[in-house]
Design an enzyme around this catalytic site. Sequence first.
Site, mmCIF file in Angstrom:
data_model
loop_
_atom_site.group_PDB
_atom_site.id
_atom_site.type_symbol
_atom_site.label_atom_id
_atom_site.label_comp_id
_atom_site.label_asym_id
_atom_site.label_seq_id
_atom_site.Cartn_x
_atom_site.Cartn_y
_atom_site.Cartn_z
ATOM 1 N N SER A 67 44.008 34.134 96.368
ATOM 2 C CA SER A 67 45.365 33.828 95.903
ATOM 3 C C SER A 67 46.324 34.955 96.288
ATOM 4 O O SER A 67 47.542 34.787 96.218
ATOM 5 C CB SER A 67 45.380 33.621 94.382
ATOM 6 O OG SER A 67 44.721 34.690 93.727
ATOM 7 N N GLU A 204 37.783 25.013 88.337
ATOM 8 C CA GLU A 204 39.252 25.087 88.340
ATOM 9 C C GLU A 204 39.879 23.703 88.291
ATOM 10 O O GLU A 204 39.456 22.781 89.021
ATOM 11 C CB GLU A 204 39.735 25.813 89.610
ATOM 12 C CG GLU A 204 41.271 25.816 89.729
ATOM 13 C CD GLU A 204 41.828 26.736 90.798
ATOM 14 O OE1 GLU A 204 41.039 27.421 91.483
ATOM 15 O OE2 GLU A 204 43.073 26.761 90.933
HETATM 16 O O1 KIV Z 1 41.965 33.105 94.390
HETATM 17 C C1 KIV Z 1 41.961 33.128 93.157
HETATM 18 O O2 KIV Z 1 42.743 33.829 92.499
HETATM 19 C C2 KIV Z 1 40.974 32.284 92.476
HETATM 20 C C3 KIV Z 1 41.125 32.110 90.995
HETATM 21 C C4 KIV Z 1 42.344 31.359 90.677
HETATM 22 C C5 KIV Z 1 39.905 31.531 90.391
HETATM 23 O O3 KIV Z 1 40.110 31.770 93.092
#
Ligand code: KIV
Length: 290
Positions: A67, A204
């Site tokens: 992310s 998720e």
């Molecule tokens: O990339 C990320 O931050 C994630 C979380 C939201 C679980 O995979």
Amino acid sequence: MSTFTIDSGTSRATPSPVPGKRVTVPAIRARKNGGSTTEPLVMLTAYTMRMAQLLDPHCDILLVGDSLGQVIYGLPSTLPVTLDMMCAHGAAVVRGSFHSLVVVDMPFGSYESSPEQAFASASRVMAETGCSAVKLEGGVAMAGSIAFLGARGIPVMGHVGLTPQAVNALGGYGARGKSQAEHAKILDDAKAVAQAGAFACVVEGVLEPLADAATASLDIPVIGIGASAKCDGQVLVTEDMLGLFERTPRFVKRYADLATEIGEAAAAYASEVRGRNFPTVEQTYQPKGA
Ligand code: KIV
């Protein structure tokens, strides 16, 4: 209690390490015992040394999530994130923490084609960052790679349900598991991840009953995001829960309003600079005896 101290004698970037204090993969795995977890696992994302320092005393797991593509780099999705990015940020988070288990995401395109490709990428991430485990998206299709990595000393956290790297195939970021068929597929994915030897699994963006079913049927910790309070742990993107973005998804709770605070601080600084009210005598170096 905070176990974190900053060694101000050297650099603000150098915490005093306490060897042997970092949470281990077996310790996280063992938090689910006999199908239940007494104290839920606390996981947050971290991408930088300083954020890792601040979060470390409060978390069991720090996730260097892909992310960071959107949060740090302003990319439209996680798809353009590279191994170089994950290695650089993973190493910074390991340097900024000594208590939490650090898990680094495997970026899109770095692991899906074969177990061997997954091993080459994951071993690079482990060697360059010092993290304790990697996370990868996918269930049944990734089970072979999860087992391959596990057999070669690389602990894997799974990630099923809404898997952002598959956004194009899924058609968006909406909650998953609405049809019976999709519910069954995601549950199968979660079970495959656990059977392949993953030590924990992120679930998720799924309907709550599906998250509850996964939590009840897996013997490894299920860490929810947009899932259920009954999961064995929870994870959020730190910048979301700190209120750094105007728009937050439904499943995020804002625990602070840092966007407003940062805006106010920047406005106060700008006003003082423009009015020549900063710096004052307190922030400037004067000749001795002046
Ligand atoms: O990339 C990320 O931050 C994630 C979380 C939201 C679980 O995979």
